[in-house]
Write an enzyme that holds these catalytic residues in place. Structure first.
Site, PDB file in Angstrom:
ATOM      1  N   HIS A  90       0.834  -1.212   0.000  1.00  0.00           N
ATOM      2  CA  HIS A  90       0.000   0.000   0.000  1.00  0.00           C
ATOM      3  C   HIS A  90       0.861   1.253   0.000  1.00  0.00           C
ATOM      4  O   HIS A  90       2.019   1.218   0.445  1.00  0.00           O
ATOM      5  CB  HIS A  90      -0.865   0.040   1.275  1.00  0.00           C
ATOM      6  CG  HIS A  90      -1.964  -0.981   1.321  1.00  0.00           C
ATOM      7  ND1 HIS A  90      -2.205  -1.767   2.433  1.00  0.00           N
ATOM      8  CD2 HIS A  90      -2.912  -1.321   0.398  1.00  0.00           C
ATOM      9  CE1 HIS A  90      -3.248  -2.553   2.197  1.00  0.00           C
ATOM     10  NE2 HIS A  90      -3.688  -2.306   0.973  1.00  0.00           N
ATOM     11  N   CYS A 136      -2.928  -0.006   9.679  1.00  0.00           N
ATOM     12  CA  CYS A 136      -3.975  -0.923   9.198  1.00  0.00           C
ATOM     13  C   CYS A 136      -4.974  -1.305  10.274  1.00  0.00           C
ATOM     14  O   CYS A 136      -6.109  -1.650   9.956  1.00  0.00           O
ATOM     15  CB  CYS A 136      -3.379  -2.240   8.709  1.00  0.00           C
ATOM     16  SG  CYS A 136      -1.937  -2.121   7.721  1.00  0.00           S
TER      17      CYS A 136
HETATM   18  N1  GLY Z   1      -2.908  -9.291   4.807  1.00  0.00           N
HETATM   19  C1  GLY Z   1      -3.189  -7.947   4.529  1.00  0.00           C
HETATM   20  C2  GLY Z   1      -3.692  -7.793   3.133  1.00  0.00           C
HETATM   21  O1  GLY Z   1      -3.075  -8.370   2.255  1.00  0.00           O
HETATM   22  O2  GLY Z   1      -4.672  -7.175   2.866  1.00  0.00           O
END
Ligand code: GLY
Length: 259
Positions: free
Chosen positions: A160, A247
């Site tokens: 991200h 996250c």
């Molecule tokens: N495990 C986090 C994702 O890949 O969204």
């Protein structure tokens, strides 16, 4: 004051999505204990923590940041890029409707909240495998009436955009220069991670404090030497699930007296 929406660790966490790291055995009980310590750290920084119940059928559901974007004026429910994660959205939406009016990204658009970095009135969105051009265009159209611009940002070799860059204060960003072009953020003061700690650019800003993983002591020292108040938490089991500290929460301002 600040509210932080979180969700308890799923017992199915070991079946999580992985994109850029190898699968390693995950101790779910330990992940859960680390997540509770993370929640307590958010509380110590002045957040009212909302802990949604675990979702046994949704391995990645602890990573609530990916399913919504919360601004002062409105919240946007995303449509995550990984199909296995789309069932996570509705439950977080129920909680968000207590705090904001809610809009949504629609198919075929995809956005992961981990790709969205708000800097002032601009939302920078990682052009990653999870956030597609249609989703980024929809986000721009939804937010233009609220006075926000949306800009796509290429990312290189990371999950991200917020794996590569997060905000430290109104003028300063923490950046991993291998994963995003630093020239995109040249109008900010940039602090780079320690090169030995590739995943260290992801920190949560709450007021004037920063929450970061304990596994990046060299970058933590850089931030302390730059004058920041840093709180470190052990999230090693969540890192095995390709998670990071942003996250695991949706942090936003709510009416109240603190913060
Ligand atoms: N495990 C986090 C994702 O890949 O969204």
């Amino acid at each position: 004051m600040w509210t932080a929406i979180t969700r308890e660790v799923s017992p199915a966490l070991a079946g999580c999505e992985l994109s850029f790291i190898e699968r390693d055995a995950i101790d779910v009980d330990r992940a859960s204990a680390q997540h509770h310590a993370y929640q307590r750290a958010l509380e110590a920084l002045g957040c009212r923590v909302v802990a949604l119940p675990a979702e046994p059928a949704l391995p990645d559901s602890v990573f609530v940041e990916d399913v919504a974007i919360v601004l002062d004026e409105v919240a946007i429910l995303t449509r995550p890029g990984a199909a296995s994660r789309r069932g996570e959205v509705a439950g977080v939406g129920v909680e968000l409707r207590r705090h904001r009016s809610v809009l949504a990204i629609e198919a075929p658009g995809t956005i992961d909240g981990g790709d969205v970095l708000r800097l002032g009135r601009t939302l920078h969105v990682g052009q990653s495998a999870r956030s597609n051009p249609e989703g980024i265009a929809q986000l721009g159209a939804l937010l233009a009436p609220h006075g926000y611009a949306v800009a796509g940002v290429p990312t290189f070799g990371c999950l991200h955009l917020k794996s590569a860059v997060t905000q430290l204060d109104d003028e300063t960003l923490l950046l991993q220069p291998q994963w995003v072009d630093r020239e995109r953020f040249a109008s900010f003061r940039l602090i780079e991670i320690d090169p030995a700690e590739a995943h260290a650019a992801n920190v949560v800003r709450v007021g004037d404090a920063l929450l970061m993983p304990a596994s990046f002591p060299r970058t933590q020292q850089r931030l302390i030497e730059a004058g920041y108040k840093v709180v470190a938490v052990d999230v090693s089991e969540l890192q095995k699930a390709e998670g990071a500290v942003t996250c695991c929460s949706l942090v936003f301002r709510t009416a109240g007296t603190v913060g």
